[in-house]
Design a protein around this motif. Structure first.
Motif, short mmCIF file in Angstrom:
data_model
loop_
_atom_site.label_atom_id
_atom_site.label_comp_id
_atom_site.label_asym_id
_atom_site.label_seq_id
_atom_site.Cartn_x
_atom_site.Cartn_y
_atom_site.Cartn_z
N VAL A 126 0.87 -1.17 0.00
CA VAL A 126 0.00 0.00 0.00
C VAL A 126 0.90 1.22 0.00
N LEU A 127 0.75 2.04 -1.00
CA LEU A 127 1.64 3.18 -1.19
C LEU A 127 0.94 4.44 -0.70
N VAL A 128 1.57 5.13 0.27
CA VAL A 128 1.02 6.36 0.84
C VAL A 128 2.01 7.49 0.59
N GLY A 129 1.57 8.52 -0.10
CA GLY A 129 2.45 9.64 -0.39
C GLY A 129 1.82 10.95 0.00
N HIS A 130 2.63 11.86 0.55
CA HIS A 130 2.15 13.17 0.96
C HIS A 130 2.75 14.24 0.07
N SER A 131 1.92 15.14 -0.44
CA SER A 131 2.36 16.29 -1.22
C SER A 131 3.10 15.83 -2.47
N ALA A 132 4.37 16.24 -2.65
CA ALA A 132 5.13 15.73 -3.79
C ALA A 132 5.28 14.22 -3.72
N GLY A 133 5.28 13.68 -2.51
CA GLY A 133 5.29 12.22 -2.36
C GLY A 133 4.03 11.58 -2.89
N THR A 146 4.59 -3.02 -11.34
CA THR A 146 4.68 -2.48 -9.99
C THR A 146 4.04 -3.43 -8.97
N PRO A 147 4.63 -3.52 -7.76
CA PRO A 147 4.00 -4.31 -6.70
C PRO A 147 2.96 -3.53 -5.92
N VAL A 148 2.60 -2.33 -6.37
CA VAL A 148 1.64 -1.48 -5.65
C VAL A 148 0.23 -2.02 -5.85
N ALA A 149 -0.44 -2.32 -4.73
CA ALA A 149 -1.81 -2.82 -4.78
C ALA A 149 -2.84 -1.73 -4.59
N ARG A 150 -2.40 -0.62 -3.96
CA ARG A 150 -3.34 0.45 -3.62
C ARG A 150 -2.54 1.71 -3.33
N VAL A 151 -3.13 2.87 -3.65
CA VAL A 151 -2.49 4.16 -3.37
C VAL A 151 -3.40 5.00 -2.50
N VAL A 152 -2.83 5.60 -1.47
CA VAL A 152 -3.50 6.63 -0.69
C VAL A 152 -2.63 7.88 -0.82
N ALA A 153 -3.14 8.86 -1.55
CA ALA A 153 -2.39 10.09 -1.82
C ALA A 153 -2.96 11.20 -0.94
N VAL A 154 -2.09 11.83 -0.15
CA VAL A 154 -2.49 12.85 0.80
C VAL A 154 -1.98 14.21 0.31
N VAL A 202 -7.21 4.19 -6.09
CA VAL A 202 -6.58 5.38 -5.52
C VAL A 202 -7.58 6.10 -4.61
N THR A 203 -7.15 6.39 -3.40
CA THR A 203 -7.91 7.25 -2.50
C THR A 203 -7.09 8.51 -2.26
N ILE A 204 -7.73 9.65 -2.43
CA ILE A 204 -7.06 10.93 -2.19
C ILE A 204 -7.70 11.61 -0.99
N LEU A 205 -6.87 12.03 -0.05
CA LEU A 205 -7.28 12.87 1.08
C LEU A 205 -6.69 14.26 0.85
N HIS A 206 -7.54 15.28 0.87
CA HIS A 206 -7.02 16.62 0.61
C HIS A 206 -7.84 17.66 1.36
N GLY A 207 -7.15 18.50 2.10
CA GLY A 207 -7.81 19.57 2.84
C GLY A 207 -8.28 20.68 1.93
N THR A 208 -9.46 21.19 2.20
CA THR A 208 -10.00 22.25 1.35
C THR A 208 -9.27 23.58 1.53
N ASP A 209 -8.54 23.74 2.63
CA ASP A 209 -7.82 24.99 2.90
C ASP A 209 -6.31 24.86 2.71
N ASP A 210 -5.90 23.89 1.90
CA ASP A 210 -4.47 23.66 1.67
C ASP A 210 -3.87 24.83 0.88
N PRO A 211 -2.92 25.57 1.48
CA PRO A 211 -2.33 26.71 0.77
C PRO A 211 -1.12 26.33 -0.07
N ASP A 212 -0.59 25.13 0.12
CA ASP A 212 0.63 24.72 -0.57
C ASP A 212 0.34 23.97 -1.86
N VAL A 213 -0.61 23.05 -1.81
CA VAL A 213 -1.05 22.30 -2.98
C VAL A 213 -2.56 22.47 -3.07
#
Length: 263
Positions: A126-133, A146-154, A202-213
């Motif tokens: 399970v691949l979890v990446g934050h921002s540029a990650g 790829t051995p990636v079965a699932r992505v959680v992108a934050v 792919v599951t994406i978690l993203h804050g509505t007030d994110d000033p960086d991304v």
């Protein structure tokens, strides 16, 4: 909590040392820190569940390393997850395209192998990446084999072309890919919005007030990949809270990664 407060809260946490570190190349940044229960080298036994591979952000620059995500790695390990916190070469220290991308793929492979005591992990990671990650996670999941079965992108930089148009972080995309002839082709090849991972949820978690991304990048990505992508918006949340242990939005991330049978 303001955006500045979120950054202070995360970066103010003391780094947590890993249980073990493995190298996947000769460069000092080609390492993976392991937290939690992992198979002993040569044992050939799998870890309790699919390992989580964490990819940190920092707009791909050498000024930012994996240590700010070590508290999250330790928190996830405390919930019963085997966690690999990956480092990779970054812009300004031997990285950039394609070195950074190749390192991430190699780090994922090293974690998958470590999960099975030297064998290839059958259940993937399970691949979890934050921002540029998050960008790197989405890109890595699209690689053949790829051995990636699932992505959680934050809070991911999920739409690289739009990030470049916006000039995020003083032109970080151009610094990653390099200027000059062929830039448009390199941008297209490195943009997850142009080449989403086939068959990988792919599951994406993203804050509505994110000033960086800006959350608009995730909305654009999700709109283009509706069959495989779930976008979970976090109202009033900025860039760092989702990866800061003890916050409600980090609890939401942990819940997504909860191992089978846990409470």
């Amino acid at each position: 909590m303001t955006a500045a407060d979120e950054e202070t809260a995360l970066l103010g946490l003391a780094p947590v040392a890993p249980d073990r570190t493995v190298a996947y190349g000769p460069h000092p940044d080609q390492i993976v820190d392991l937290y939690g229960t992992w198979a002993a080298p040569g044992a050939g036994a799998a870890v309790p569940g699919p390992p989580v591979v964490l990819l940190h952000g920092g707009f791909w620059r050498a000024a930012y390393d994996r240590r700010h995500l070590s508290p999250l790695a330790a928190a996830l390990a405390g919930r019963g997850l085997p966690v690999a916190l990956a480092e990779y070469r970054r812009v300004g220290a031997g990285g950039g395209a394609p070195q950074t991308f190749d390192d991430v793929a190699a780090a994922i492979g090293a974690a998958a192998t470590a999960a099975a005591g030297g064998q290839r992990a059958a259940g993937g990671v399970v691949l979890v990446g934050h921002s540029a990650g998050g960008h790197l996670a989405l890109l890595a999941a699209a690689r053949p084999g790829t051995p990636v079965a699932r992505v959680v992108a934050v809070s991911p930089v999920a739409d690289l072309a739009r990030a470049h148009e916006l000039g995020l972080s003083d032109g970080a995309v151009a610094a990653l890919l390099g200027g000059g002839p062929g830039f448009a082709d390199r941008l297209a090849a490195a943009d997850p919005a142009r080449r989403p991972p086939a068959g990988v949820p792919v599951t994406i978690l993203h804050g509505t007030d994110d000033p960086d991304v800006p959350i608009g990048l995730s909305r654009r990505y999700a709109a283009g990949c509706p069959a495989t992508t779930e976008l979970r918006e976090l109202p009033g949340v900025g860039h760092y809270a989702p990866v800061t242990p003890g916050t409600a939005s980090c609890d939401a991330l942990c819940a997504l990664l909860r191992p089978p049978g846990s409470t």
